[in-house]
Design an enzyme around this catalytic site. Structure first.
Site, short mmCIF file in Angstrom:
data_model
loop_
_atom_site.label_atom_id
_atom_site.label_comp_id
_atom_site.label_asym_id
_atom_site.label_seq_id
_atom_site.Cartn_x
_atom_site.Cartn_y
_atom_site.Cartn_z
N ARG A 19 38.81 29.63 44.36
CA ARG A 19 38.27 29.06 42.62
C ARG A 19 38.62 28.39 43.21
O ARG A 19 37.02 27.62 41.73
CB ARG A 19 38.45 30.76 41.41
CG ARG A 19 37.55 29.82 40.72
CD ARG A 19 38.08 30.63 39.05
NE ARG A 19 39.55 31.79 38.87
CZ ARG A 19 41.23 31.18 39.33
NH1 ARG A 19 40.70 29.55 38.64
NH2 ARG A 19 41.83 32.21 39.31
N TYR A 45 13.49 26.26 31.02
CA TYR A 45 12.98 26.98 31.59
C TYR A 45 13.40 27.83 31.27
O TYR A 45 14.19 28.12 29.98
CB TYR A 45 14.07 27.00 32.84
CG TYR A 45 14.08 28.34 33.73
CD1 TYR A 45 13.81 28.60 34.23
CD2 TYR A 45 15.62 29.00 33.64
CE1 TYR A 45 13.88 29.72 35.50
CE2 TYR A 45 16.01 30.41 34.03
CZ TYR A 45 15.32 30.72 34.71
OH TYR A 45 15.36 31.51 36.38
N ASP A 96 17.96 18.55 33.91
CA ASP A 96 17.50 19.63 35.29
C ASP A 96 16.79 19.33 35.90
O ASP A 96 15.84 19.35 35.94
CB ASP A 96 16.89 21.14 34.32
CG ASP A 96 17.18 22.18 35.61
OD1 ASP A 96 16.57 21.69 36.57
OD2 ASP A 96 17.40 23.19 34.52
N LYS A 142 15.83 27.24 43.84
CA LYS A 142 15.02 26.73 44.93
C LYS A 142 15.13 25.96 46.06
O LYS A 142 15.13 26.52 46.85
CB LYS A 142 14.17 25.83 43.29
CG LYS A 142 14.70 26.84 41.70
CD LYS A 142 14.32 27.80 41.79
CE LYS A 142 14.77 28.72 41.06
NZ LYS A 142 14.95 28.70 39.08
C1 LIG Z 1 15.83 28.75 38.05
C2 LIG Z 1 16.17 27.96 37.41
C3 LIG Z 1 17.16 27.90 36.79
C4 LIG Z 1 18.33 29.06 36.78
O1 LIG Z 1 18.91 28.98 38.12
P1 LIG Z 1 19.08 30.43 38.73
O2 LIG Z 1 19.69 29.93 40.02
O3 LIG Z 1 18.32 31.34 38.41
O4 LIG Z 1 20.34 31.14 37.53
C5 LIG Z 1 17.66 27.08 35.21
N1 LIG Z 1 16.08 26.16 35.50
C6 LIG Z 1 15.08 25.59 36.35
C7 LIG Z 1 14.17 24.61 35.68
C8 LIG Z 1 14.97 26.72 36.94
O5 LIG Z 1 14.03 26.82 37.37
#
Ligand SMILES: *Cc1c(COP(=O)(O)O)cnc(C)c1O
Length: 401
Positions: free
Chosen positions: A50, A102, A174, A199
């Site tokens: 962890r 998001y 982000d 992603k």
């Molecule tokens: C998918 C996404 C998230 C969340 O991520 P997870 O891996 O699904 O928890 C946050 N911000 C953006 C812009 C995203 O596309």
């Protein structure tokens, strides 16, 4: 030497030939929960997974060097990354976030604010008057997300950073929609970058993960402390797979965005297309900012079809595109935000955000652009409403949400 290398080279060599036990070229996978001490007085580099794990470190260092940051922290999901940075604010502090962030982020910020963890203010950050009004509330932390989902609105990061400097606020970007291959928010003055590595970073749609990268070591130390304290760190196997996916980031994204641009060009003059939202088009309101602050326009676009098209039928008829949420993978995806990703919003909130029921979002993968465009055009031929078909109205949205 390392700092002079191109980022493609750093990615290709991350963790390669570093194995001291068996000379393995590819990094070995360390699933062990704990690591032995040679002596009770000699704490090893890693003691408990962890707190620290070699696979997580390799990924964190690769991501930090890609973003130009001092420190990377790998989390179990993108949402865990968002939540981790929220440890930087106290009750009473204001968090300023984009109104169209998001959906999961919107839900988390709203829920935590409701519990009194901080105050939340949402503004349209592409509207400079609204942005100034938001900063008048003296935020401690500002979240930026550009381009936004699903309309690809582009926020001027340096403008936000300028306001934030005056307010003494931390700026968190982000960068999920573009990845460090196409946008480097730390170079534009942001303090922290977060990712859903689910992603583009992993790019193979087989891991859910996240990351936080800080420009300065000190803030990185603080967040790494919180990550260990709250246990949001990512799993070793996820880190192993994500580094494996990350190696081809530049190759994938260059191809994906070239294909996206080709598909947009093949679709844009079709009479059934009412509007295309793609920052690469000069007609896009954020085009100039995108051209300045991004090194490419990405592989996501959304299309609003004319009302002769039944968009649910369009999706059913697509053969190459897969109907799914998420984005940035090797496979092309399609979704109707009103019925899928943004179904939890009220119709009024969707209307305010500009998300119509005839909007379709596309994430372009590694298939050939001609095949993808032919798939959409062929599906459109069969999706012309013939009078008996109901358009995607509120009832239809409700039925499939
Ligand atoms: C998918 C996404 C998230 C969340 O991520 P997870 O891996 O699904 O928890 C946050 N911000 C953006 C812009 C995203 O596309």
């Amino acid at each position: 030497m390392t700092n002079q290398l191109h980022r493609e080279t750093l990615l290709a060599s991350a963790g390669v030939s570093a194995d001291r036990a068996h000379n393995s070229v590819a990094p070995p996978l360390h699933l062990s929960a704990n690591f032995y001490w040679n002596d009770p007085c000699e704490k090893p580099e890693y003691d408990y997974s962890r707190s620290g794990n070699p696979n997580r470190t390799q990924l964190a260092e690769a991501l930090a060097s890609l973003e130009g940051g001092a420190r990377g922290i790998v989390t179990s999901s993108g949402m865990a990354a968002v939540d981790l940075v929220l440890n930087l604010v106290d009750p009473g502090d204001v968090v300023l976030a984009p109104h169209d962030c998001y959906g999961g982020t919107h839900r988390l910020l709203t829920a935590r604010a409701k519990r009194g963890h901080f105050k939340i203010v949402y503004v349209d950050q592409t509207d400079l008057a609204a942005l100034a009004a938001g900063f008048a509330k003296k935020p401690k932390l500002v979240l930026v997300e550009t381009p936004s989902n699903p309309l690809l609105r582009v926020t001027d990061i340096e403008k936000v950073v300028g306001y934030a400097r005056q307010a003494g606020a931390i700026v968190v970007a982000d960068n999920t929609f573009l990845s460090p291959a196409l946008q480097r928010p730390l170079d534009l003055g942001c303090d922290v970058v977060i990712h859903s590595t689910t992603k583009f970073i992993n790019g193979h749609s087989d891991v859910v993960g996240g990351a936080v990268i800080t420009k300065e070591e000190e803030l990185g130390e603080e967040l790494a402390w919180w990550a260990n304290c709250t246990g949001v760190t990512g799993a070793p196997f996820d880190s192993f797979l994500t580094l494996r996916g990350l190696r081809t980031l530049f190759t994938r994204i260059e191809r994906q965005q070239a294909t996206a641009s080709d598909v947009v060009n093949l679709l844009k003059s079709d009479s059934r297309v009412a509007k295309i939202y793609y920052p690469g088009l000069e007609s896009h309101p954020g085009h100039e900012i995108a051209a300045r602050q991004q090194s490419g326009f990405g592989s996501m676009f959304s299309v609003e079809f004319t009302d002769e098209i039944d968009v649910l039928e369009l999706l059913r008829r697509l053969e190459i595109f897969t109907i799914a949420e998420s984005l940035g993978g090797f496979e092309s995806l399609v979704c109707v935000p009103a019925a899928m990703t943004h179904a939890a919003m009220t119709p009024e909130a969707r209307a305010t955000a500009g998300i119509s029921n005839r909007l379709v979002r596309f994430s372009i993968g590694l298939e050939h652009g001609e095949d993808l465009a032919r798939d959409v055009l062929g599906a459109l031929d069969g999706a012309v409403a013939d009078g008996n078909v109901t358009y995607l109205n509120e009832q239809a949205v409700g039925a499939c949400a």
